[in-house]
Design a protein around this motif. Structure first.
Motif, short mmCIF file in Angstrom:
data_model
loop_
_atom_site.label_atom_id
_atom_site.label_comp_id
_atom_site.label_asym_id
_atom_site.label_seq_id
_atom_site.Cartn_x
_atom_site.Cartn_y
_atom_site.Cartn_z
N PHE A 297 -98.75 -22.42 -6.52
CA PHE A 297 -99.67 -21.49 -7.17
C PHE A 297 -99.51 -20.08 -6.62
CE2 PHE A 297 -103.89 -19.69 -8.14
CZ PHE A 297 -103.95 -20.01 -9.49
N HIS A 298 -99.20 -19.97 -5.33
CA HIS A 298 -98.99 -18.66 -4.71
C HIS A 298 -97.78 -17.96 -5.33
CE1 HIS A 298 -99.01 -15.53 -1.71
NE2 HIS A 298 -97.78 -15.84 -1.33
N ALA A 299 -96.71 -18.74 -5.59
CA ALA A 299 -95.53 -18.15 -6.25
C ALA A 299 -95.88 -17.65 -7.64
CB ALA A 299 -94.41 -19.19 -6.31
N GLY A 300 -96.76 -18.36 -8.32
CA GLY A 300 -97.19 -17.91 -9.64
C GLY A 300 -97.95 -16.60 -9.59
N MET A 301 -98.83 -16.46 -8.60
CA MET A 301 -99.59 -15.21 -8.47
C MET A 301 -98.67 -14.04 -8.15
SD MET A 301 -103.20 -16.14 -6.59
CE MET A 301 -102.40 -16.75 -5.09
N ASN A 302 -97.72 -14.25 -7.23
CA ASN A 302 -96.79 -13.18 -6.89
C ASN A 302 -95.94 -12.77 -8.09
OD1 ASN A 302 -97.56 -12.87 -4.23
ND2 ASN A 302 -96.12 -14.36 -3.46
N GLY A 303 -95.49 -13.77 -8.86
CA GLY A 303 -94.65 -13.47 -10.02
C GLY A 303 -95.37 -12.67 -11.08
N VAL A 304 -96.60 -13.05 -11.39
CA VAL A 304 -97.37 -12.33 -12.41
C VAL A 304 -97.70 -10.92 -11.94
CG1 VAL A 304 -99.58 -12.28 -13.63
CG2 VAL A 304 -98.31 -14.40 -13.47
#
Length: 353
Positions: A297-304
């Motif tokens: 989920f952290h990777a998703g936040m960074n990507g967005v």
């Protein structure tokens, strides 16, 4: 859920590796069910029915084949996910660099070069994790539990109902914790851009700083910016670890509920040992894709967060289309056409040689 439609449209360019990643991940989930079934059948046959080694040999061979198949599928999934991530992020990197060249030095004067450097490097690196890890896991977090439910429900409807009721708790808590993490991630990204701008300004003015004997003071400024970025990163990691702990606890408690009700019914004779053991083996695997999604989920936040800045840069109009109309784009003109410089018979020799 950290979904950006503009990023999803980028998946059209890498549809084949994306499909391969999802399919191999789903097939791995199917083999998990087969592994649990074979293992429960072997254990029930040996301990309850007195099955000999020769009698259990076919099932053991199939069990080894399933384990080997899972290893192969995991390898293929990793390769296809890496290829998809590099291709998707590489396409955005090419478009971003071409856009910056088209905008020319006028845009570079309006936006700090350190911010653009951070965007083109760390920002696009976070998108690789977004494409290769978060997006495939988002689909697998729904596909694999539904596949497991299709096998569990005919065997034991009560356990299937418990799985259906407890499974939504994980994404609900993930979203609640993620709202706090999103704010901290945006703060971390701003501090990273500021640190990049400080460092680039220092490199550019290093000669002047040495001349004026101000290098120590500028070094302290960079140190303070680095400390702020370190604290912001630790705050994000705290939220990440907190979410992982909460979701692991939810998955453990849900599995414990199934284990308790299964043990009570087994002692009362309400369910067979082989079926109960199969469901007990498959219950942790039911929650595993959701827990893996929480870990990514952290990777998703960074990507967005990074993608918003990237698409803002891609949406900047070219100088020739701006309202002033005075600045013309030189993107389609090569330096040879503009300047007409040629070198013919150019050489150099040291005077004493």
């Amino acid at each position: 859920m950290n979904i950006d439609r503009r990023l999803l449209r980028e998946l059209r360019r890498v549809l084949l590796p994306f499909s391969s990643t999802v399919i191999t991940g789903w097939l791995n989930g199917v083999l998990i069910v087969a592994q649990a079934y074979l293992l429960s059948a072997v254990i029930a046959g040996v301990f309850l029915d007195g099955l000999s080694l020769s009698g259990a040999r076919p099932q053991l061979i199939w069990l080894l084949a399933v384990i080997a198949g899972r290893g192969i599928l995991r390898y293929l999934q990793h390769i296809s996910a890496q290829h998809m991530a590099v291709s998707a992020a590489g396409g955005l990197r090419t478009r971003l660099m071409q856009k910056l060249f088209d905008l020319g030095p006028v845009y570079a004067q309006e936006v700090h070069s350190g911010s653009l450097t951070t965007l083109a490097m760390q920002g696009l690196e976070t998108l690789e994790a977004y494409f290769g890890q978060y997006i495939p896991q988002l689909i697998l977090a729904a596909a694999i539990p539904l596949t497991i439910l299709a096998f569990v429900f005919p065997l034991d409807p009560l356990s299937a109902v418990i799985l259906v009721v407890t499974a939504p708790l994980i994404p609900i808590f993930m979203i609640l914790i993620g709202k706090m993490g999103e704010r901290l991630t945006q703060k971390q990204w701003k501090l990273l851009k500021r640190l990049g701008m400080y460092f680039l300004d220092t490199i550019r003015g290093l000669t002047t700083l040495k001349t004026l004997n101000r290098t120590a003071e500028q070094g302290e400024n960079i140190s303070r910016a680095s400390e702020q970025y370190r604290k912001a990163t630790l705050d994000v990691l705290k939220i990440t670890f907190l979410s992982a702990l909460a979701l692991e606890m939810l998955a453990t408690l849900s599995t414990a509920i199934i284990a308790v009700e299964m043990g009570i019914r087994l002692l009362a004779g309400g369910i067979a040992f082989e079926q109960s053991f199969f469901i007990l083996l498959i219950a942790p695997e039911f929650y595993l894709p959701l827990r893996q999604l929480a870990a990514k989920f952290h990777a998703g936040m960074n990507g967005v967060t990074a993608s918003r800045r990237i698409f803002e840069a891609l949406a900047v109009p070219l100088p020739s289309t701006q309202k002033t109309g005075k600045i013309q784009s030189f993107a389609n003109n090569s330096p040879q056409k503009l300047l007409g410089i040629k070198f013919e018979h150019v050489s150099y020799r040291y005077p004493e040689n």
